[in-house]
Design a protein around this motif. Structure first.
Motif, PDB file in Angstrom:
ATOM      1  N   ALA A  93       0.814  -1.217   0.000  1.00 21.58           N
ATOM      2  CA  ALA A  93       0.000   0.000   0.000  1.00 21.58           C
ATOM      3  C   ALA A  93       0.848   1.266   0.000  1.00 21.58           C
ATOM      4  O   ALA A  93       0.489   2.269  -0.610  1.00 21.58           O
ATOM      5  N   PHE A  94       1.979   1.231   0.704  1.00 19.12           N
ATOM      6  CA  PHE A  94       2.857   2.399   0.823  1.00 19.12           C
ATOM      7  C   PHE A  94       4.299   1.927   0.675  1.00 19.12           C
ATOM      8  O   PHE A  94       4.886   1.420   1.641  1.00 19.12           O
ATOM      9  N   ALA A  95       4.878   2.112  -0.483  1.00 13.51           N
ATOM     10  CA  ALA A  95       6.220   1.587  -0.768  1.00 13.51           C
ATOM     11  C   ALA A  95       7.294   2.172   0.144  1.00 13.51           C
ATOM     12  O   ALA A  95       8.323   1.541   0.372  1.00 13.51           O
ATOM     13  N   ASN A  96       7.086   3.373   0.689  1.00 10.86           N
ATOM     14  CA  ASN A  96       8.083   4.000   1.556  1.00 10.86           C
ATOM     15  C   ASN A  96       7.909   3.649   3.030  1.00 10.86           C
ATOM     16  O   ASN A  96       8.736   4.039   3.855  1.00 10.86           O
ATOM     17  N   ALA A  97       6.847   2.948   3.378  1.00 11.30           N
ATOM     18  CA  ALA A  97       6.595   2.595   4.779  1.00 11.30           C
ATOM     19  C   ALA A  97       7.687   1.656   5.285  1.00 11.30           C
ATOM     20  O   ALA A  97       8.286   0.900   4.526  1.00 11.30           O
ATOM     21  N   ILE A  98       7.948   1.739   6.586  1.00 16.00           N
ATOM     22  CA  ILE A  98       9.042   0.968   7.185  1.00 16.00           C
ATOM     23  C   ILE A  98       8.494   0.085   8.307  1.00 16.00           C
ATOM     24  O   ILE A  98       7.691   0.526   9.136  1.00 16.00           O
ATOM     25  N   CYS A  99       8.977  -1.129   8.334  1.00 14.48           N
ATOM     26  CA  CYS A  99       8.613  -2.109   9.349  1.00 14.48           C
ATOM     27  C   CYS A  99       9.450  -1.869  10.621  1.00 14.48           C
ATOM     28  O   CYS A  99      10.609  -1.435  10.525  1.00 14.48           O
ATOM     29  N   PRO A 100       8.904  -2.125  11.799  1.00 16.43           N
ATOM     30  CA  PRO A 100       9.667  -1.926  13.032  1.00 16.43           C
ATOM     31  C   PRO A 100      11.010  -2.670  13.072  1.00 16.43           C
ATOM     32  O   PRO A 100      11.975  -2.169  13.632  1.00 16.43           O
ATOM     33  N   GLU A 101      11.079  -3.852  12.448  1.00  9.78           N
ATOM     34  CA  GLU A 101      12.346  -4.586  12.448  1.00  9.78           C
ATOM     35  C   GLU A 101      13.441  -3.782  11.757  1.00  9.78           C
ATOM     36  O   GLU A 101      14.588  -3.757  12.200  1.00  9.78           O
ATOM     37  N   ASP A 102      13.086  -3.116  10.671  1.00 14.01           N
ATOM     38  CA  ASP A 102      14.064  -2.303   9.955  1.00 14.01           C
ATOM     39  C   ASP A 102      14.398  -1.030  10.734  1.00 14.01           C
ATOM     40  O   ASP A 102      15.547  -0.587  10.731  1.00 14.01           O
ATOM     41  N   LEU A 103      13.412  -0.457  11.400  1.00 12.61           N
ATOM     42  CA  LEU A 103      13.686   0.695  12.265  1.00 12.61           C
ATOM     43  C   LEU A 103      14.648   0.293  13.377  1.00 12.61           C
ATOM     44  O   LEU A 103      15.590   1.021  13.692  1.00 12.61           O
ATOM     45  N   LYS A 104      14.417  -0.858  13.943  1.00 12.47           N
ATOM     46  CA  LYS A 104      15.259  -1.343  15.037  1.00 12.47           C
ATOM     47  C   LYS A 104      16.703  -1.520  14.571  1.00 12.47           C
ATOM     48  O   LYS A 104      17.638  -1.157  15.288  1.00 12.47           O
ATOM     49  N   LEU A 105      16.886  -2.042  13.375  1.00 18.82           N
ATOM     50  CA  LEU A 105      18.242  -2.203  12.833  1.00 18.82           C
ATOM     51  C   LEU A 105      18.938  -0.853  12.669  1.00 18.82           C
ATOM     52  O   LEU A 105      20.120  -0.712  12.960  1.00 18.82           O
ATOM     53  N   ARG A 106      18.198   0.131  12.204  1.00 13.58           N
ATOM     54  CA  ARG A 106      18.785   1.461  11.973  1.00 13.58           C
ATOM     55  C   ARG A 106      19.025   2.220  13.272  1.00 13.58           C
ATOM     56  O   ARG A 106      19.945   3.025  13.354  1.00 13.58           O
ATOM     57  N   LEU A 107      18.200   1.978  14.282  1.00 14.93           N
ATOM     58  CA  LEU A 107      18.346   2.686  15.548  1.00 14.93           C
ATOM     59  C   LEU A 107      19.464   2.105  16.414  1.00 14.93           C
ATOM     60  O   LEU A 107      19.957   2.770  17.313  1.00 14.93           O
TER      61      LEU A 107
END
Length: 107
Positions: free
Chosen positions: A43-57
């Motif tokens: 639905a939103f190609a730019n949306a981010i999953c929490p797992e990916d946020l966690k990796l970046r944080l």
């Protein structure tokens, strides 16, 4: 400015006062990057999953990330999109416009 407006601005400022939440907002502003592990949200190609946020944080627990995402969502700065068992997040730009307009009411 009305008391309700002042309270709303103060609440938004409190949510934005945390460095972790600001970093989350910056990551969501950047959108999905190459190398993210979760599948792309249809639905939103730019949306981010929490797992990916966690990796970046970096060094952040899942529960702490969940808390910060809830705070941002409850105040309307981000929205979630669910696909199956996955949850994705994206920035709600209109919320920032409303906050800026409210802040302009102070001056």
């Amino acid at each position: 400015m009305r008391q309700n407006d002042e309270n709303a601005v103060a609440k938004a400022a409190k949510v934005l006062s945390d460095p972790i939440r600001l970093k989350i907002l910056m990551l969501l502003k950047e959108g999905r990057q190459q190398g993210y592990q979760a599948p792309v949200c249809s639905a939103f190609a730019n949306a981010i999953c929490p797992e990916d946020l966690k990796l970046r944080l970096g060094d952040i627990s899942s529960s702490k990330l969940s808390y910060h995402l809830k705070e941002l969502k409850d105040e309307g700065f981000i929205q979630e999109c669910r696909e199956g068992k996955r949850i994705y997040y994206l920035l709600k730009v209109d919320r920032f416009k409303v906050l800026i307009e409210s802040l302009q009411g102070f001056y």
